[in-house]
Every structure is written in C-alpha cells, then in structure tokens.
Enzyme design. Structure first.
Site, PDB file in Angstrom:
ATOM      1  N   ASP A 117       3.326   3.259  10.716  1.00 34.47           N
ATOM      2  CA  ASP A 117       4.229   3.109   9.575  1.00 34.47           C
ATOM      3  C   ASP A 117       5.335   2.177  10.056  1.00 34.47           C
ATOM      4  O   ASP A 117       6.192   2.574  10.842  1.00 34.47           O
ATOM      5  CB  ASP A 117       4.784   4.488   9.184  1.00 34.47           C
ATOM      6  CG  ASP A 117       5.923   4.390   8.156  1.00 34.47           C
ATOM      7  OD1 ASP A 117       6.196   3.273   7.651  1.00 34.47           O
ATOM      8  OD2 ASP A 117       6.535   5.441   7.863  1.00 34.47           O
ATOM      9  N   GLU A 151       1.618   2.153   1.506  1.00 34.75           N
ATOM     10  CA  GLU A 151       2.345   3.357   1.950  1.00 34.75           C
ATOM     11  C   GLU A 151       2.069   4.578   1.064  1.00 34.75           C
ATOM     12  O   GLU A 151       1.802   5.664   1.593  1.00 34.75           O
ATOM     13  CB  GLU A 151       3.846   3.059   2.035  1.00 34.75           C
ATOM     14  CG  GLU A 151       4.170   2.180   3.243  1.00 34.75           C
ATOM     15  CD  GLU A 151       5.544   1.515   3.193  1.00 34.75           C
ATOM     16  OE1 GLU A 151       6.366   1.903   2.343  1.00 34.75           O
ATOM     17  OE2 GLU A 151       5.785   0.607   4.009  1.00 34.75           O
TER      18      GLU A 151
HETATM   19 MG    MG Z   1       9.057   4.437   4.709  1.00 37.68          MG
END
Ligand code: MG
Ligand code: ADP
Length: 628
Positions: free
Chosen positions: A14, A180
């Site tokens: 991430d 995401e």
């Molecule tokens: Mg984030």
C-alpha cells in the site's frame, strides 16, 4: 522460516500518501511486516541529505521540521502529473519546491543541482519497504523481486504508469496495479459475497478522502462509482486542532517552523488518542522562550473542532451513491438521510476512519453499521498481500468449503494409498474404481477410506471402513466397485458394490471429508512434501514387491510344466534371474530400483519359457478339439 524462501515470492504494497505498508501471504494467511522497531506503518517521507544515504520513513518524517526543502512528503500527489495541472492547494505546505521538467512533468528540486522525478522518490520508499520485508522474512537482501502495488481508484493511466515505473526503478517487477478499494474489499473478505453484491469503501486517510462503490461481477470487483476530495484528510483535522490550541492556550503568534511542527505533531497525537480516550492532556513543555503549556482536551471539544471537516465527506458519499443508482428517490430516511437501497456492505478504510465520529457519520449516511472487522489503516495493504498471494499461488486454502482440502482414497494391495478424489477437487464430486481380490479364495475385502497426501495408507487418516463380502474364487475373480461422492454440503458417501451379486453398501462420512482444520491441512501437505522421496520409494518398492510375489511362484509353475523343453544354459539363466529377485526382496534397505530391475530381468529370461507354455497349451487345445 515457514514456506517463504524463494524468489517467486510476491509482496503486496500500500503506497499511501501519508503512510505505506508491506505485506505477504505466509502459510495461507496475509500478514503485514514490521520494521526493526516493530512499526508496520512507514511514513511516506524521504529525506535527501546533502551527503550520505537517503533516509526513509520515521527518521525522515522527523527531518521535515528541520530541513523541509530536502524532505519529500506526500509525493503521491505528484505522481504522473504535469506541473501546469497542479493546483495551488496541491503545493501549499509541501515545504519543498516543485518544478516543471521535460514535457512539463512535475519534478522535485531538493537543491539547485538535484532534481527528482516523483517516481524516483516513490522508488526510494518502495526500496525501503522491500528491505523491511526482506529482514522480516529473513531472506537474502535483493531476493524479493515481485510486487503488487495499490493506487486510488481514480488514478488515470499516467498515474498508474508512474507507479509502475517507481516499482521498476526499485527493482521490482510490478505484477499488478490494484485499486485501493478493491484491495480493501479483499481484506474484508467481501469477495465471498454473492455475485452482484455492492459494497461502499469509505477511505479517509491523512490527506485524501475517497469513496468508491464496487460491484462484484464475474468474480471480480468493478468500480462503479468514485467520488472524493484529494485535499481532505486527517492532516486538516491536525491543523484545525493546532489552531484551536493556539487560541485556547493563547500561544504566541511568532512560532518558528520547528515550533509549528511540534504543535502539529502534538495535535495529531492528541487527536489519535481521543479515538480511544474520552479526554487527553496536551503538553508543550518548554515550548516557547522556556515557557510550558498544558491543557486537558475532551472528546466533546475535539468533536466540535473536527465536525466541520468530517462532515465534508458526506456530500461525496451521497454523490457516489446517487451515481451508482443506490439512492431510493421515492422516500427519505430519518433527518436528512437518504434511503440507501441495494448496498450490501460499507467498509471503513484509512487511519482517520478510526475516529468514532467518522463511524457515526458513516452509519447515518449509509443507513447501516459499517463493517469494523479489519483495522482501517491496514486493510488496503492486507488486500494487496492477498492479491499477491493469489498471484503466486499461496492463497490455496482460503476457500475451503467448495474444494476438497486433501485427497480421498482407499487402501489397496501392499498398504498403498489409492487416490479416488484428488485434493482441491471442486465439490460436488463423484469418482470410482473397480478393485479385485489379491489372493485366491478371499471371502471379503476391507475398504478403508483414507484422507491425506501420503503414498502409504498408514500415513494418511482413516475416515471409516466397510467390509465387502463376495463369493470365493481364484485371484482376480472378484470385482468390487468403490465409488466416492461428495455432495455440496461436504458429506462423503462411499458406495461399495460386489458386481457379481450387485449387492450395495453405503458408508456415510459427515464433515470430515471437507471440514478439516487449516493447520492440519498445512501439516499434512508439508509432511507429504517432506516425505515425497521416501514415500515414492516406498510405493515403487511395494509395487515391485507385489510383482515379485506374483512372478516367483509363476516361474516355478512354468518350470515344472515346461522346463524339459529348455537346455541347461537356458535353465541356469532363469534360475539365476529368479535368485536375483529373491535376493533383492531380502535386502533390508528395500532398494526399489534393484528389485524392479531384477523383476524385469526375470521377465525377459522367461520369455522363451512362456512362449513354449503358450504353444503347448494351444497344441493341447487343438489336439483335444481334433480328437472330438
Ligand atoms: Mg490509504
Ligand atoms: P494514507 O492512506 O493517506 O497514507 P492513512 O490511512 O495512513 O493515510 O491515514 C493517516 C491518517 O490517519 C493520519 O492523519 C493519522 O493521524 C490518522 N490516524 C491514524 N490513527 C488514528 C487514530 N487512532 N485516530 C484518528 N486518526 C488516526
């Protein structure tokens, strides 16, 4: 270290505006990896010192106050963007200078002579994360070469490509650029929802707010609506709280850069603590000209300051819901809340979603309690790890209910495992085989139902057994059918049938066939891998031994019947070959290859003898038919 060694490993990353994380699937489970200080969240900050090595993460974040011009934060905002397209709001409070490079692409000038592309800065963060992963997993530096990296759903092609280039610059092959919200949905296990399920992902981070609505189609998530604000996040709450302290504590106006940074950091700490505590003390010891400040802040006070900022996320939610066609226009809920229909789940992502007031707002706006089963700031990275695990085949036992976790079979001659339904077969499933009696005049056969991956029956687990009776006859005369069927509930039915009489017996085995503890499955599989060589040798040996047991008496019978047709030399060859087989059977070390060879040699040596027997049998048959 478990099953993580080779360079086929793929890590999930991430790459956030404020924080970045790295994870991996280990023994079927996604985990996030911590640095040597035990931190899983790495601030996405890179400091470029005048001399010496680049500094990434927490120590770099500390340098922001001291050397803002050489310390790059929030570089994600600049990825794949032209200088001319950046707005003032993208640039204020960055602290370093952003210039126009080739093709007007944004570049960072850390000093007069050093210009950096945003992807080069991101590459430094990625390199750092890779080394965090390598030390946590105790693998050679440089051995991790593949990654999945997440990006916001609204990222365009240019921004996605820049992210990919960042990975390549860091020496990572980017196997997938993953949205995401999709990663978050994976982490929450929402991929197990029904086809057409719709989920909202509310991602409130440090500097950005994203709302995405996903729909599951053909087994994959598709983004059907996105909305948000790229300049709205926890940083704004920190700034508002800092202002609140300036006023209520009556702090001096002329604060230095460092003092401002300290105040901001203290505000942030207070904010984060107030997500759990009802009140927190903010302390500024020897803050300004030797003077100290201290004050208790209650959750109520905090909420008054934060509310206007948190409320700004609401119109984005409503717009996205509207765009996805999930607002029922015929009615309205309590207050000003719409009636949301057709939404299956809402999940919270991003560190700022830890604020209780955010959870309340989400509940009111979406008309449902958000799923709180994962940590909001870890969900995206966990999802990236899961995706990485799927790509390198490490997520095998995630779906346990619709495949057989282990092979199912029965014991056959010599104690061997005979697989009928192999492991990982989708259920419902049905398969069967025909077996025969191994010795003459046998009256029954014991069917032992086994589960496991080992070659020898004794090393697998027994699920049950049935006795099948049949009328005695010569070896190989009985025919017993064994059929396994597993229904959609995981119930295994074993049907045995004596084909001569057609008599059936059914053994029902509940649960065991499919419902196996993950750890036991892992243990069984790793044992089967560990013993693969020995097991294989054992199987070849057993098969060869069965063959010898058949061959030796057959040769003796043939010699008695037709030995007279052979000369001394031929007889000697056969006897030698037979002795070699007997000797090989006796070898205590169970040399499977030697026994197999000896069997083969005996087979060859008796070819002529076998031909004579066949010839004589035919003559006899012809003679008797002629004689009639
Ligand atoms: Mg984030
Ligand atoms: P990004 O995805 O933008 O990198 P994150 O998801 O890491 O951001 O969120 C960072 C933000 O979350 C910061 O503003 C941080 O202060 C905030 N945050 C982290 N923990 C808490 C908490 N316990 N309570 C409130 N805010 C928090």
């Amino acid at each position: 270290m478990s099953d993580l060694q080779s360079n086929d490993l793929i890590i999930g990353i991430d790459l956030g505006t404020t924080h970045s994380l790295v994870g991996v699937v280990d023994s079927g489970f996604p985990i996030l990896l911590a640095d040597s200080d035990g931190r899983r969240l790495t601030p996405s900050v890179v400091h470029y010192p005048v001399n010496g090595e680049v500094i990434v993460g927490t120590p770099a974040a500390r340098m922001r106050a001291v050397a803002p011009g050489r310390t790059v934060a929030s570089v994600k905002r600049l990825m794949g963007r032209r200088r001319g397209d950046l707005e003032a709001s993208d640039l204020d409070d960055l602290g370093f200078s952003v210039k126009s490079g080739d093709g007007d692409w944004a570049e960072i000038a850390v000093d007069k002579n050093t210009r950096l592309k945003p992807e080069e800065v991101s590459a430094d963060i990625l390199r750092h994360l890779r080394s965090v992963a390598e030390s946590a997993l105790e693998v050679e530096p440089g051995s991790i070469q593949r990654a999945v990296i997440t990006v916001p759903a609204y990222f365009n092609d240019g921004q996605r490509n820049a992210t990919k280039r960042a990975g390549e610059l860091a020496g990572l092959k980017v196997e997938r650029i993953l949205n995401e919200p999709t990663a978050a949905a994976l982490a929450f296990g929402l991929d197990k929802l029904d086809e057409n399920a719709r989920v909202a992902v509310y991602d409130f981070g440090g500097g950005t707010f994203d709302l995405s609505i996903l729909e599951m189609r053909d087994g994959v998530f598709q983004v059907i609506a996105t909305d948000g604000d790229t300049r709205l996040g926890g940083d704004d709450i920190d700034a508002a709280l800092a202002n609140f302290f300036r006023e209520t504590l009556d702090l001096p106006d002329n604060l230095s850069l460092e003092q401002q940074a300290t105040l901001l950091a203290e505000s942030r700490r207070t904010k984060e603590a107030l997500s759990h505590a009802e009140s927190v003390v903010i302390r500024l010891p020897f803050f300004h000209e030797g003077k100290s400040w201290e004050r208790v802040v209650s959750r109520d006070e905090f909420e008054k300051v934060a509310r206007p900022i948190i409320d700004r996320t609401r119109p984005h939610c409503l717009r996205a819901l509207g765009a996805a066609g999930l607002i029922d226009s015929t009615g309205s809920g309590p207050g000003l809340n719409p009636v949301v229909s057709g939404l299956d789940r809402v999940i919270l992502v991003g560190g700022s979603s830890r604020i209780p007031m955010v959870r309340e707002l989400v509940e009111r706006t979406f008309g449902m309690t958000p799923d709180l089963s994962q940590h909001p700031d870890e969900a995206v990275a966990l999802g990236a790890a899961i995706q990485a695990g799927i790509l390198c085949g490490r997520v095998r036992n995630v779906v346990l209910l619709d495949v057989t976790p282990l092979s199912l079979g029965i014991e056959t001659f010599g104690g061997l495992m005979n697989v009928i339904i192999p492991r990982n077969t989708t259920i419902p499933a049905k398969a069967g085989e025909l077996f025969t009696n191994a010795v003459a005049n046998q009256e029954m056969m014991l069917v032992r139902v086994l589960q496991g991956e080992r070659e020898m029956a004794k090393d697998n687990w027994e699920l049950g057994q049935v006795e099948v009776a049949f009328s005695p006859g010569p070896k190989g005369s009985a025919r017993v059918g064994v059929q396994f069927s597993i229904d959609e509930n995981g119930i295994l039915n074993v049907l045995t049938r004596d084909t001569a009489t057609g008599r059936d017996q059914v053994l029902e085995i509940r649960d065991a066939a499919v419902d196996v503890d993950d750890e036991q499955v892992e243990a069984m599989i790793s044992e089967s891998v560990d013993h693969a060589f020995d097991d294989m040798n054992e199987r070849i040996w057993t098969e060869a031994k069965l063959k010898s047991d058949e061959l030796l008496p057959a040769v003796d019978r043939a010699l008695a019947a037709a030995g007279d047709a052979l000369n001394e030399a031929e007889l000697a060859t056969i006897r030698e070959a037979a002795d070699a087989v007997r000797a090989a059977v006796e070898v205590p070390s169970r040399d499977a290859a030697r026994l197999k060879k000896a069997n083969q040699a005996l087979d060859e040596a008796t070819e002529a003898l076998a031909a004579i027997i066949v010839e004589r049998a035919m003559e006899k048959a012809l003679g008797s038919s002629l004689g009639e």
